[in-house]
Scaffold this motif. Structure first.
Motif, PDB file in Angstrom:
ATOM      1  N   ASP A  29      -3.055  -5.889  32.451  1.00 56.53           N
ATOM      2  CA  ASP A  29      -2.639  -6.867  31.326  1.00 56.53           C
ATOM      3  C   ASP A  29      -3.032  -8.359  31.501  1.00 56.53           C
ATOM      4  OD1 ASP A  29      -1.406  -7.400  28.600  1.00 56.53           O
ATOM      5  OD2 ASP A  29      -0.018  -8.296  29.854  1.00 56.53           O
ATOM      6  N   LEU A  30      -3.470  -9.107  30.543  1.00 60.60           N
ATOM      7  CA  LEU A  30      -3.547 -10.395  30.807  1.00 60.60           C
ATOM      8  C   LEU A  30      -2.483 -11.183  29.772  1.00 60.60           C
ATOM      9  CD1 LEU A  30      -4.641 -12.865  32.410  1.00 60.60           C
ATOM     10  CD2 LEU A  30      -6.559 -12.931  30.629  1.00 60.60           C
ATOM     11  N   ASN A  31      -1.623 -11.944  30.268  1.00 56.82           N
ATOM     12  CA  ASN A  31      -0.540 -12.550  29.231  1.00 56.82           C
ATOM     13  C   ASN A  31      -0.595 -13.955  29.500  1.00 56.82           C
ATOM     14  OD1 ASN A  31       2.201 -13.563  30.622  1.00 56.82           O
ATOM     15  ND2 ASN A  31       1.801 -11.511  31.816  1.00 56.82           N
ATOM     16  N   SER A  32      -0.002 -14.540  28.303  1.00 57.07           N
ATOM     17  CA  SER A  32       0.122 -16.321  28.591  1.00 57.07           C
ATOM     18  C   SER A  32       1.435 -16.442  27.604  1.00 57.07           C
ATOM     19  CB  SER A  32      -1.074 -16.717  28.030  1.00 57.07           C
ATOM     20  OG  SER A  32      -0.932 -18.255  28.033  1.00 57.07           O
ATOM     21  N   TRP A  77       4.466 -31.844  17.225  1.00 57.61           N
ATOM     22  CA  TRP A  77       4.090 -31.780  18.880  1.00 57.61           C
ATOM     23  C   TRP A  77       3.541 -30.713  19.171  1.00 57.61           C
ATOM     24  CZ3 TRP A  77       5.876 -29.107  23.363  1.00 57.61           C
ATOM     25  CH2 TRP A  77       5.538 -29.788  24.518  1.00 57.61           C
ATOM     26  N   VAL A  78       2.022 -30.831  19.822  1.00 56.38           N
ATOM     27  CA  VAL A  78       1.399 -29.698  20.166  1.00 56.38           C
ATOM     28  C   VAL A  78       1.231 -29.316  21.736  1.00 56.38           C
ATOM     29  CG1 VAL A  78      -1.084 -28.822  19.915  1.00 56.38           C
ATOM     30  CG2 VAL A  78      -0.069 -29.979  17.957  1.00 56.38           C
ATOM     31  N   MET A  79       1.460 -27.973  22.114  1.00 58.59           N
ATOM     32  CA  MET A  79       1.534 -27.695  23.423  1.00 58.59           C
ATOM     33  C   MET A  79       0.287 -26.694  23.524  1.00 58.59           C
ATOM     34  SD  MET A  79       2.315 -27.621  26.576  1.00 58.59           S
ATOM     35  CE  MET A  79       3.604 -28.471  26.918  1.00 58.59           C
ATOM     36  N   GLY A  80      -0.669 -27.106  24.097  1.00 57.82           N
ATOM     37  CA  GLY A  80      -1.908 -25.935  24.513  1.00 57.82           C
ATOM     38  C   GLY A  80      -2.540 -25.708  23.528  1.00 57.82           C
ATOM     39  N   ASN A  81      -3.442 -24.615  23.421  1.00 60.34           N
ATOM     40  CA  ASN A  81      -4.568 -24.352  22.481  1.00 60.34           C
ATOM     41  C   ASN A  81      -4.216 -22.645  22.263  1.00 60.34           C
ATOM     42  OD1 ASN A  81      -6.902 -23.301  21.096  1.00 60.34           O
ATOM     43  ND2 ASN A  81      -8.096 -24.790  22.316  1.00 60.34           N
ATOM     44  N   ASP A  82      -3.322 -22.389  21.496  1.00 56.66           N
ATOM     45  CA  ASP A  82      -3.082 -21.149  21.072  1.00 56.66           C
ATOM     46  C   ASP A  82      -4.249 -20.239  20.730  1.00 56.66           C
ATOM     47  OD1 ASP A  82      -0.647 -21.749  22.272  1.00 56.66           O
ATOM     48  OD2 ASP A  82       0.479 -21.356  20.388  1.00 56.66           O
ATOM     49  N   ALA A  83      -4.765 -20.631  19.671  1.00 56.00           N
ATOM     50  CA  ALA A  83      -5.956 -20.188  19.185  1.00 56.00           C
ATOM     51  C   ALA A  83      -6.950 -19.548  20.131  1.00 56.00           C
ATOM     52  CB  ALA A  83      -6.640 -20.856  18.096  1.00 56.00           C
ATOM     53  N   ALA A  84      -7.358 -20.684  20.966  1.00 58.30           N
ATOM     54  CA  ALA A  84      -8.534 -19.932  22.116  1.00 58.30           C
ATOM     55  C   ALA A  84      -7.747 -19.273  23.059  1.00 58.30           C
ATOM     56  CB  ALA A  84      -8.841 -21.229  22.727  1.00 58.30           C
ATOM     57  N   MET A  85      -6.567 -19.336  23.493  1.00 61.15           N
ATOM     58  CA  MET A  85      -5.996 -18.325  24.355  1.00 61.15           C
ATOM     59  C   MET A  85      -5.620 -16.922  23.772  1.00 61.15           C
ATOM     60  SD  MET A  85      -5.470 -19.662  27.578  1.00 61.15           S
ATOM     61  CE  MET A  85      -4.122 -19.076  28.225  1.00 61.15           C
ATOM     62  N   CYS A 128      -0.305 -13.405  34.662  1.00 64.15           N
ATOM     63  CA  CYS A 128       0.046 -14.405  33.477  1.00 64.15           C
ATOM     64  C   CYS A 128      -0.904 -15.626  33.808  1.00 64.15           C
ATOM     65  CB  CYS A 128       1.416 -14.598  33.708  1.00 64.15           C
ATOM     66  SG  CYS A 128       1.849 -16.324  32.572  1.00 64.15           S
ATOM     67  N   VAL A 129      -1.347 -16.398  32.942  1.00 64.84           N
ATOM     68  CA  VAL A 129      -1.699 -17.684  32.779  1.00 64.84           C
ATOM     69  C   VAL A 129      -1.128 -18.689  32.043  1.00 64.84           C
ATOM     70  CG1 VAL A 129      -3.894 -19.302  32.345  1.00 64.84           C
ATOM     71  CG2 VAL A 129      -4.299 -16.702  33.446  1.00 64.84           C
ATOM     72  N   HIS A 130      -0.476 -19.657  32.586  1.00 59.50           N
ATOM     73  CA  HIS A 130       0.503 -20.369  31.585  1.00 59.50           C
ATOM     74  C   HIS A 130      -0.356 -21.168  30.657  1.00 59.50           C
ATOM     75  CE1 HIS A 130       3.360 -19.925  34.844  1.00 59.50           C
ATOM     76  NE2 HIS A 130       4.092 -19.859  33.952  1.00 59.50           N
ATOM     77  N   GLY A 131       0.095 -21.002  29.354  1.00 55.34           N
ATOM     78  CA  GLY A 131      -0.714 -21.666  28.268  1.00 55.34           C
ATOM     79  C   GLY A 131      -0.630 -23.155  28.275  1.00 55.34           C
ATOM     80  N   ASP A 132       0.454 -23.879  28.794  1.00 55.87           N
ATOM     81  CA  ASP A 132       0.557 -25.138  28.926  1.00 55.87           C
ATOM     82  C   ASP A 132      -0.099 -25.950  30.009  1.00 55.87           C
ATOM     83  OD1 ASP A 132       2.401 -23.902  30.596  1.00 55.87           O
ATOM     84  OD2 ASP A 132       3.286 -25.975  31.129  1.00 55.87           O
ATOM     85  N   ASN A 133      -0.912 -25.063  30.831  1.00 56.47           N
ATOM     86  CA  ASN A 133      -1.532 -25.777  31.909  1.00 56.47           C
ATOM     87  C   ASN A 133      -2.795 -26.349  31.290  1.00 56.47           C
ATOM     88  OD1 ASN A 133      -3.713 -26.162  33.914  1.00 56.47           O
ATOM     89  ND2 ASN A 133      -2.600 -24.554  35.034  1.00 56.47           N
ATOM     90  N   PRO A 134      -3.281 -27.559  31.577  1.00 54.79           N
ATOM     91  CA  PRO A 134      -4.523 -28.375  30.960  1.00 54.79           C
ATOM     92  C   PRO A 134      -5.907 -27.438  30.935  1.00 54.79           C
ATOM     93  CG  PRO A 134      -3.234 -29.845  32.033  1.00 54.79           C
ATOM     94  CD  PRO A 134      -2.869 -28.518  32.067  1.00 54.79           C
ATOM     95  N   ALA A 135      -5.825 -26.646  32.037  1.00 56.56           N
ATOM     96  CA  ALA A 135      -7.127 -25.861  32.409  1.00 56.56           C
ATOM     97  C   ALA A 135      -6.809 -24.457  32.150  1.00 56.56           C
ATOM     98  CB  ALA A 135      -7.339 -25.952  34.018  1.00 56.56           C
ATOM     99  N   ALA A 136      -5.740 -24.140  31.175  1.00 55.20           N
ATOM    100  CA  ALA A 136      -5.344 -22.685  30.851  1.00 55.20           C
ATOM    101  C   ALA A 136      -6.688 -22.127  30.324  1.00 55.20           C
ATOM    102  CB  ALA A 136      -4.337 -22.697  29.709  1.00 55.20           C
ATOM    103  N   VAL A 137      -7.294 -22.528  29.323  1.00 54.03           N
ATOM    104  CA  VAL A 137      -8.268 -21.834  28.654  1.00 54.03           C
ATOM    105  C   VAL A 137      -9.552 -21.492  29.536  1.00 54.03           C
ATOM    106  CG1 VAL A 137     -10.135 -21.935  26.766  1.00 54.03           C
ATOM    107  CG2 VAL A 137      -7.804 -22.761  26.147  1.00 54.03           C
ATOM    108  N   GLU A 138      -9.885 -22.451  30.211  1.00 56.87           N
ATOM    109  CA  GLU A 138     -11.066 -22.467  31.206  1.00 56.87           C
ATOM    110  C   GLU A 138     -10.616 -21.183  32.318  1.00 56.87           C
ATOM    111  OE1 GLU A 138     -13.833 -24.557  34.539  1.00 56.87           O
ATOM    112  OE2 GLU A 138     -12.148 -25.774  33.189  1.00 56.87           O
ATOM    113  N   MET A 139      -9.389 -21.215  32.823  1.00 57.31           N
ATOM    114  CA  MET A 139      -8.845 -20.534  33.827  1.00 57.31           C
ATOM    115  C   MET A 139      -8.868 -19.056  33.224  1.00 57.31           C
ATOM    116  SD  MET A 139      -5.532 -20.813  36.077  1.00 57.31           S
ATOM    117  CE  MET A 139      -6.117 -21.834  37.055  1.00 57.31           C
TER     118      MET A 139
END
Length: 255
Positions: free
Chosen positions: A6-9, A18-26, A223-234
């Motif tokens: 499984d891959l979770n975020s 206030w917006v944190m991360g890019n949920d739609a992309a993740m 897990c890949v944290h969604g608040d990491n600036p590189a989260a989507v690419e990672m």
């Protein structure tokens, strides 16, 4: 090498304007989404929007409770008795379950956030309080716990179905615990290096330790944290590398 994982975020961590991360992309990448419940982040509107996005993409949803500390993003320990922690977890997960009922989504598991997760990883009484709250809630919720921790032990004692996780973007200590974020090197930013580390983990069951050596862990979710600036690419790189190696991504809690 493990052939299914499984891959979770951690998602739904915005609040008001206030917006944190890019949920739609993740949500186009992961198989499970840990949705904030209004404690460390999130509000009813963000919860609803995140739940609907997850449903549209076929992503399984879990609750992500944490200390009610928006200013510290749930990454500071708030002094509380274990019983109080249990009630806090029950209230937050119940709130997400309520919004999920309106969104037509089923919450299938619980994963503690930040400082709460780290404290439950070390202290049996805190882990028992979290596990007890999850067991008491409706829906036969599963528990997603950091691999090799007290929360795994107490979750199983509470009769829960426990799934262990490892982190693609966090460094580890020799005891299997995460390196505190206050230390240099605690967060990994190179997607290719993180993906290579996860491929080796799936093959060997061992993760490199910051400073040298390895530690043996077991996990059914990454897990890949969604608040990491590189989260989507990672997350995108990790998924591509896993699938390229013949690993299937599948939610541990079913669909």
């Amino acid at each position: 090498m493990a052939r299914v994982v499984d891959l979770n975020s951690d998602l739904g961590e915005s609040f008001g304007p206030w917006v944190m991360g890019n949920d739609a992309a993740m949500l186009d990448i992961v198989s499970s989404a840990n949705v904030a419940c209004g404690g460390h982040a999130g509000d009813p509107e963000v919860m609803y929007a995140t739940l609907r996005l997850a449903a549209e993409r076929g992503v399984v949803v879990g609750a992500h409770p944490g200390y009610a500390d928006r200013e510290g993003f749930g990454r500071r320990v708030i002094p509380m008795a274990p019983a109080e922690i249990g009630r806090m977890v029950a209230a937050q997960v119940g709130a997400l379950q309520g919004v999920a009922a309106l969104a037509g989504v089923t919450v299938r598991y619980v994963k503690a956030h930040g400082a709460l997760a780290n404290l439950a990883a070390e202290r049996a009484e805190v882990a028992a309080a979290v596990a007890g709250a999850v067991a008491a809630l409706p829906g036969r919720l599963m528990l997603l716990a950091i691999s090799g921790t007290e929360l795994e032990v107490q979750g199983r004692k509470a009769g829960l179905d426990v799934v262990s996780e490892v982190f693609a973007d966090r460094a580890y200590q020799a005891n299997g615990q995460l390196v505190p974020r206050s230390q240099a090197g605690a967060v990994l930013h190179d997607p290719d290096a993180a993906a290579e580390r996860m491929l080796r983990f799936l093959e060997t069951g061992r993760i490199p330790v910051l400073g040298g050596g390895e530690v043996a862990l077991a996990a059914g979710s990454i897990c890949v944290h969604g608040d990491n600036p590189a989260a989507v690419e990672m997350a995108r790189t990790l998924r591509a590398r896993l699938e390229g190696a013949g690993v299937s991504l599948r939610p541990f809690a079913g669909g």
